[in-house]
Design a protein around this motif. Structure first.
Motif, PDB file in Angstrom:
ATOM      1  N   GLY A  11      44.133  41.979  34.456  1.00 50.00           N
ATOM      2  CA  GLY A  11      43.960  42.411  35.664  1.00 50.00           C
ATOM      3  C   GLY A  11      44.904  43.611  36.128  1.00 50.00           C
ATOM      4  N   ASN A 283      40.542  43.878  44.288  1.00 52.68           N
ATOM      5  CA  ASN A 283      41.984  44.086  43.313  1.00 52.68           C
ATOM      6  C   ASN A 283      43.067  43.186  44.368  1.00 52.68           C
ATOM      7  OD1 ASN A 283      40.568  45.484  41.641  1.00 52.68           O
ATOM      8  ND2 ASN A 283      42.000  47.382  42.366  1.00 52.68           N
ATOM      9  N   PHE A 405      43.977  35.500  28.933  1.00 54.33           N
ATOM     10  CA  PHE A 405      44.754  35.124  30.291  1.00 54.33           C
ATOM     11  C   PHE A 405      45.982  34.401  29.941  1.00 54.33           C
ATOM     12  CE2 PHE A 405      40.057  35.331  31.062  1.00 54.33           C
ATOM     13  CZ  PHE A 405      40.022  36.682  31.872  1.00 54.33           C
ATOM     14  N   TYR A 415      50.142  38.298  37.278  1.00 55.41           N
ATOM     15  CA  TYR A 415      48.970  38.506  36.986  1.00 55.41           C
ATOM     16  C   TYR A 415      48.088  39.231  38.141  1.00 55.41           C
ATOM     17  CZ  TYR A 415      44.526  38.062  34.651  1.00 55.41           C
ATOM     18  OH  TYR A 415      43.254  38.303  33.850  1.00 55.41           O
ATOM     19  N   THR A 417      43.874  40.529  39.451  1.00 53.22           N
ATOM     20  CA  THR A 417      42.606  40.284  39.117  1.00 53.22           C
ATOM     21  C   THR A 417      41.718  41.575  39.838  1.00 53.22           C
ATOM     22  OG1 THR A 417      40.577  38.814  39.562  1.00 53.22           O
ATOM     23  CG2 THR A 417      42.270  38.891  41.208  1.00 53.22           C
ATOM     24  N   ARG A 420      35.778  39.087  41.675  1.00 49.08           N
ATOM     25  CA  ARG A 420      34.341  38.722  41.032  1.00 49.08           C
ATOM     26  C   ARG A 420      33.174  38.775  42.206  1.00 49.08           C
ATOM     27  NH1 ARG A 420      37.941  38.066  37.657  1.00 49.08           N
ATOM     28  NH2 ARG A 420      37.964  36.219  36.218  1.00 49.08           N
ATOM     29  N   THR A 426      35.794  33.702  42.280  1.00 45.85           N
ATOM     30  CA  THR A 426      37.166  34.092  42.323  1.00 45.85           C
ATOM     31  C   THR A 426      37.867  32.907  42.892  1.00 45.85           C
ATOM     32  OG1 THR A 426      36.263  36.459  43.411  1.00 45.85           O
ATOM     33  CG2 THR A 426      38.667  35.951  43.807  1.00 45.85           C
ATOM     34  N   HIS A 430      41.141  31.243  40.357  1.00 48.70           N
ATOM     35  CA  HIS A 430      42.415  31.197  40.471  1.00 48.70           C
ATOM     36  C   HIS A 430      43.055  29.715  40.886  1.00 48.70           C
ATOM     37  CE1 HIS A 430      41.830  35.489  41.956  1.00 48.70           C
ATOM     38  NE2 HIS A 430      43.028  35.578  41.620  1.00 48.70           N
ATOM     39  N   LEU A 437      42.898  31.840  35.785  1.00 50.11           N
ATOM     40  CA  LEU A 437      44.150  32.434  36.489  1.00 50.11           C
ATOM     41  C   LEU A 437      44.977  31.418  37.077  1.00 50.11           C
ATOM     42  CD1 LEU A 437      42.323  35.525  38.310  1.00 50.11           C
ATOM     43  CD2 LEU A 437      42.894  35.214  35.982  1.00 50.11           C
TER      44      LEU A 437
END
Length: 518
Positions: A11, A283, A405, A415, A417, A420, A426, A430, A437
């Motif tokens: 990411g 993001n 990852f 991290y 991202t 998605r 998403t 996570h 993630l």
């Protein structure tokens, strides 16, 4: 997920934006003959309409099964089309599939493909190609996508109808099968994934004519693309972005007419008369904690870290005002953003120190290694902020940080991202027990699994969908494993000869875009 990540898999927290300044000189030398040969941007000037894109996400892999999970899916979309794509609202709309329908139960969906389409190697775009793409994404050893397809049991190919059988009721599939997770390659080309990785063959708006690995790709318009009439760009020269300080000069001189830029370059780009804009996106950067390991197996220590973080400092120091603070993986106003969860853990260092004391820790007792794969200014901010509450952080760079990852044996990391197409994807990435993630796998917050199941069972057009989805976000944010910090902008500078882009969130869509008035 086997295999080692490239920067493009990662990411925005770990995407190296800076290259050696010398590379900019090399690329300028390489592209100068091409510029004089093509006669500039405009077809009206007697040449072809050429997009010259300096990309910070130049693909390390051109096989979408390997590279499609990272930020470079935008570049791969030059070559590959998907069953669906995302419109300006973030909704799934037709791409290779002209329509789709679920069965009454919601555990089977049929995609009806457009007739008469073919890949750039002449292979037909049909349901058999969809079946092959899904099976490869699920089974190929180095696939970065198999974890996204847990709801897919199998695919039956019936001419132009791809019948997707699901392991559970899941109304997210049209969102899931968008540009990021199911960019479809020619089955014939994909029989040799290694060759496909070097010579991509898709059914997207452009076809590749030349690739210099890691440096440059030359593409031309695909006349067989289903929406070719709305693609007004004839050629694309995609280059790996050089040092940030040379991008603006490259745009000024015409070496590029479109570029990803660092926030530090925005002022110079505007001063140079370039069009600077933020393309919408999802993001989000975070601090990742492993709650299976000390000291984060203590809830008070986790909360102490949460209250120690000053999100505004990340925005001020790293985004030059273009970014935003965030405490969840969605931007405000997006359907999955949960207003009830906003500012649950505000910056409160005194409370952080109090929690550490209650947990039995004196200042300096807790010493942590913050392990990251490359130098990152975020790490220094985290180090400084935690030092203010008595936690000592040592930054460790480990190039073998992930597989890809997170290597799940880390205790403390960062991290980011790019989000998605499916908001639920998403969330599960996570917070799910197998989420790529989620540094704390197999940990997941209580109630999350049930909340996720309810989202899957809710049609996207249901009046309850937003409420159900936000409840799942709220359940995920109860996770002790992630502390969200800020959102890095998708910042782009372009020549004014390149027209405005559709505002599709997280995507770059060339539909309708013109260059030089062509």
């Amino acid at each position: 997920m086997p295999g080692r990540p490239t920067p493009q898999h990662l990411g925005p927290a770990f995407r190296p934006r800076l290259r050696a300044a010398a590379l900019g000189t090399v690329l300028t030398t390489l592209l100068a003959p091409a510029l004089s040969a093509c006669g500039g941007d405009s077809a009206a000037a007697g040449g072809s309409a050429t997009l010259r894109w300096a990309s910070s996400y130049f693909p390390a892999h051109w096989d979408p099964v390997v590279g499609g999970s990272g930020a470079q899916f935008r570049e791969l979309a030059l070559v590959y089309a998907s069953l669906t794509k995302t419109d300006e609202k973030g909704d799934a709309v037709p791409d290779l599939a002209k329509s789709w329908q679920y069965n009454a139960k919601g555990d089977e969906i049929t995609f009806h493909l457009r007739p008469g389409l073919k890949f750039s190697d002449g292979e037909p775009v049909n349901a058999a190609a969809v079946k092959a793409a899904v099976e490869r994404a699920k089974k190929q050893k180095n696939s970065a996508l198999f974890g996204d397809l847990t709801s897919v049991r199998s695919v039956d190919a019936k001419g132009l109808d791809a019948v997707v059988h699901l392991t559970q009721v899941d109304y997210q599939i049209p969102q899931l099968f968008g540009e990021r997770v199911l960019q479809i390659a020619s089955p014939r080309a994909a029989k040799s994934p290694d060759k496909l990785d070097r010579n991509p063959v898709g059914a997207g708006p452009f076809t590749v004519t030349q690739i210099v690995p890691g440096t440059k790709a030359v593409l031309k318009k695909n006349p067989d693309y289903w929406d070719a009439k709305n693609i007004h760009i004839d050629n694309v020269e995609l280059t790996s972005a050089p040092d940030a300080s040379t991008v603006v000069s490259g745009l000024q001189t015409g070496v590029y007419n479109f570029a990803d830029i660092a926030p530090s370059q925005a002022k110079a780009a505007k001063k140079a008369g370039l069009d600077v804009f933020v393309q919408p996106g999802f993001n989000a950067s975070n601090i990742s904690l492993n709650v299976n390991k000390a000291p984060f197996d203590d809830d008070k220590v986790v909360d102490a870290v949460r209250y120690a973080i000053n999100r505004q400092e990340f925005v001020d120091k790293l985004t030059f005002g273009y970014g935003e603070t965030t405490d969840q993986p969605f931007p405000k106003g997006y359907v999955a953003y949960d207003p009830e969860s906003a500012d649950t853990y505000p910056y409160y260092p005194a409370k952080s120190r109090k929690l550490l004391a209650e947990a039995g820790h004196k200042p300096g007792d807790i010493k942590l290694n913050l392990v990251i794969p490359a130098e990152d200014p975020q790490a220094e901010i985290v180090q400084s902020q935690l030092a203010k509450v008595g936690i000592t952080v040592t930054i460790k760079i480990d190039k073998n940080w992930a597989t890809p990852f997170f290597a799940k044996d880390l205790t403390f990391s960062l991290y980011g991202t790019t989000g998605r197409d499916s908001a639920l994807q998403t969330l599960t990435a996570h917070f799910g027990p197998n989420g790529p993630l989620n540094l704390s796998s197999p940990y997941e917050p209580a109630g999350f699994e049930a909340a996720v199941a309810k989202v899957r069972q809710t049609p996207l057009d249901s009046p309850d969908y937003a409420k159900v989805l936000q409840a799942a976000t709220r359940a995920g944010l109860a996770s002790r494993a992630l502390v969200f910090t800020y959102s890095q902008p998708n910042l782009i500078a372009k020549s004014r000869s390149v027209s405005a882009l559709p505002k599709n969130p997280a995507h770059i869509d060339w539909t309708g875009v013109t260059i030089g008035g062509n």
